[in-house]
Design a protein around this motif. Sequence first.
Motif, short mmCIF file in Angstrom:
data_model
loop_
_atom_site.label_atom_id
_atom_site.label_comp_id
_atom_site.label_asym_id
_atom_site.label_seq_id
_atom_site.Cartn_x
_atom_site.Cartn_y
_atom_site.Cartn_z
N PRO A 58 -63.10 -33.72 -22.76
CA PRO A 58 -63.71 -34.20 -21.51
C PRO A 58 -62.90 -33.79 -20.28
CG PRO A 58 -62.72 -36.02 -22.72
CD PRO A 58 -62.65 -34.82 -23.61
N GLU A 59 -63.62 -33.50 -19.22
CA GLU A 59 -62.93 -33.17 -17.96
C GLU A 59 -63.19 -34.30 -17.01
OE1 GLU A 59 -64.56 -29.39 -16.96
OE2 GLU A 59 -63.90 -28.63 -18.89
N LEU A 60 -62.17 -35.12 -16.88
CA LEU A 60 -62.39 -36.38 -16.17
C LEU A 60 -62.19 -36.28 -14.68
CD1 LEU A 60 -60.83 -38.92 -18.64
CD2 LEU A 60 -63.21 -38.75 -17.94
N HIS A 61 -63.12 -36.89 -13.98
CA HIS A 61 -62.99 -37.11 -12.55
C HIS A 61 -61.83 -38.10 -12.37
CE1 HIS A 61 -64.14 -38.76 -8.64
NE2 HIS A 61 -64.76 -37.61 -8.46
N PRO A 62 -60.97 -37.93 -11.32
CA PRO A 62 -59.82 -38.84 -11.17
C PRO A 62 -60.18 -40.32 -11.17
CG PRO A 62 -59.70 -37.04 -9.56
CD PRO A 62 -61.00 -36.88 -10.29
N GLU A 63 -61.34 -40.66 -10.55
CA GLU A 63 -61.77 -42.07 -10.53
C GLU A 63 -62.05 -42.59 -11.94
OE1 GLU A 63 -62.20 -44.38 -8.02
OE2 GLU A 63 -61.00 -42.88 -6.95
N ALA A 64 -62.70 -41.71 -12.73
CA ALA A 64 -63.05 -42.09 -14.10
C ALA A 64 -61.78 -42.27 -14.92
CB ALA A 64 -63.94 -41.02 -14.73
N GLU A 65 -60.85 -41.35 -14.75
CA GLU A 65 -59.60 -41.41 -15.50
C GLU A 65 -58.86 -42.71 -15.19
OE1 GLU A 65 -57.36 -37.83 -15.30
OE2 GLU A 65 -55.71 -38.68 -16.46
N LYS A 66 -58.85 -43.07 -13.90
CA LYS A 66 -58.15 -44.29 -13.48
C LYS A 66 -58.80 -45.52 -14.13
CE LYS A 66 -56.81 -46.48 -9.10
NZ LYS A 66 -57.81 -47.51 -8.82
N GLN A 67 -60.13 -45.59 -14.05
CA GLN A 67 -60.81 -46.75 -14.61
C GLN A 67 -60.62 -46.83 -16.12
OE1 GLN A 67 -65.04 -47.16 -13.71
NE2 GLN A 67 -65.06 -49.28 -14.46
N LEU A 68 -60.70 -45.69 -16.78
CA LEU A 68 -60.53 -45.70 -18.24
C LEU A 68 -59.12 -46.13 -18.64
CD1 LEU A 68 -62.54 -42.50 -19.13
CD2 LEU A 68 -63.01 -44.78 -20.04
N LYS A 69 -58.13 -45.63 -17.90
CA LYS A 69 -56.74 -46.00 -18.22
C LYS A 69 -56.53 -47.50 -18.05
CE LYS A 69 -54.16 -41.74 -17.69
NZ LYS A 69 -53.59 -40.82 -16.70
N GLU A 70 -57.18 -48.08 -17.02
CA GLU A 70 -57.02 -49.52 -16.76
C GLU A 70 -57.81 -50.37 -17.74
OE1 GLU A 70 -56.42 -48.94 -11.95
OE2 GLU A 70 -58.24 -49.89 -12.69
N GLU A 71 -58.90 -49.81 -18.29
CA GLU A 71 -59.80 -50.63 -19.11
C GLU A 71 -59.80 -50.21 -20.58
OE1 GLU A 71 -63.57 -50.94 -17.11
OE2 GLU A 71 -62.59 -51.33 -15.19
N ASP A 72 -60.65 -49.28 -20.96
CA ASP A 72 -60.81 -48.95 -22.38
C ASP A 72 -59.68 -48.11 -22.96
OD1 ASP A 72 -63.38 -49.56 -21.19
OD2 ASP A 72 -64.20 -49.12 -23.17
N GLY A 73 -58.99 -47.39 -22.11
CA GLY A 73 -58.01 -46.42 -22.60
C GLY A 73 -58.72 -45.10 -22.92
N LEU A 74 -57.91 -44.06 -23.04
CA LEU A 74 -58.48 -42.73 -23.29
C LEU A 74 -58.28 -42.34 -24.74
CD1 LEU A 74 -56.98 -41.08 -20.13
CD2 LEU A 74 -59.41 -41.07 -20.67
N ASN A 75 -59.22 -41.59 -25.27
CA ASN A 75 -59.03 -41.03 -26.60
C ASN A 75 -57.91 -39.99 -26.55
OD1 ASN A 75 -60.70 -42.09 -28.58
ND2 ASN A 75 -62.45 -40.81 -28.03
N PRO A 76 -57.13 -39.87 -27.61
CA PRO A 76 -56.17 -38.75 -27.64
C PRO A 76 -56.96 -37.44 -27.72
CG PRO A 76 -56.27 -39.85 -29.78
CD PRO A 76 -57.13 -40.66 -28.84
N THR A 77 -56.48 -36.41 -27.05
CA THR A 77 -57.24 -35.14 -27.05
C THR A 77 -56.84 -34.31 -28.27
OG1 THR A 77 -55.61 -34.30 -25.52
CG2 THR A 77 -57.72 -34.96 -24.58
#
Length: 264
Positions: A58-77
């Motif tokens: 995935p190519e994350l928009h900075p806003e999306a990355e921020k929200q995911l890090k604060e909430e669900d977390g990101l999948n390892p790539t």
Amino acid sequence: MASSASSARSAPWRRLFQDHLSKMATREAALATIARDPQGQWTPRVRYVGLRAFWGQPELHPEAEKQLKEEDGLNPTIFESDMPTFTTDIRMEKADQLAESGGVVEAAIWAKEANNQWRIKGKAFIIGASAEEEGELEARKQIQKGMWLRDAGGTAVGGEWSWEKEVTTYFANHTPVMRGSFKNPPPGHPVTETPTDPNIKLGQKVYDLHDPTARKNFRVVVIRPEEVERLDLNDYENPKRVQWKYIGDDIEKGQRWVETELWA
Ligand SMILES: Cc1cc2nc3c(=O)[nH]c(=O)nc-3n(C[C@H](O)[C@H](O)[C@H](O)COP(=O)(O)O)c2cc1C
């Protein structure tokens, strides 16, 4: 999609296709499906979709990355693939058409800046329902066939990779207005049909990554390519046409594609 890396295992068309996509101002594809008309005849259907990242990268928009890090977390790539993706609403006709036809699709992309047309034939699989829903596990299984581990040594950072988290990543990568579109009245129905559910209306902004109504309708579609064709129109006196056909995997060599140059 521009930044997602191709690797030694990637298909031979991948690097160039990605390079051409990266030059496009916006990355639309005309996506053809087939459907049965009222007489039962198979008939083509086509519409534009917005291509998103290759599945697994995935190519994350900075806003999306921020929200995911604060909430669900990101999948390892940890995964890679050569499978382009787009998102859709399960209520749209293409979803039924894919179910009815076994997922056959052809996507045509006019990469104008590079003067190249790309055509991708393959199968499309829809995910984003709960794992208990019919078809979801089978779609995941089919998508998995086109995925490989990026680094067998395992440089994964983060928690465990999950399908749910990956779909949420796609949802997060939409603006609040676009997320709200998954709570619009049913696409393709007459506007005289007024929705009875108060959650369903136009112009909503969704901030919650797990908004129940929006997520009920939101889906990711993954295209597993079987045949790819490039038409290079940079020199009209000498147009080039190349076709790649997928002929299966080889344990040592990875994916195998047969390349044939065709008369344009
Ligand atoms: C530039 C552009 C991008 C679009 N992107 C998408 C998309 O990514 N996914 C999608 O389902 N529909 C997208 N649409 C809307 C579709 O073209 C189509 O109207 C809608 O999906 C309903 O099609 P269907 O009834 O054949 O499923 C886009 C339309 C345009 C003009």
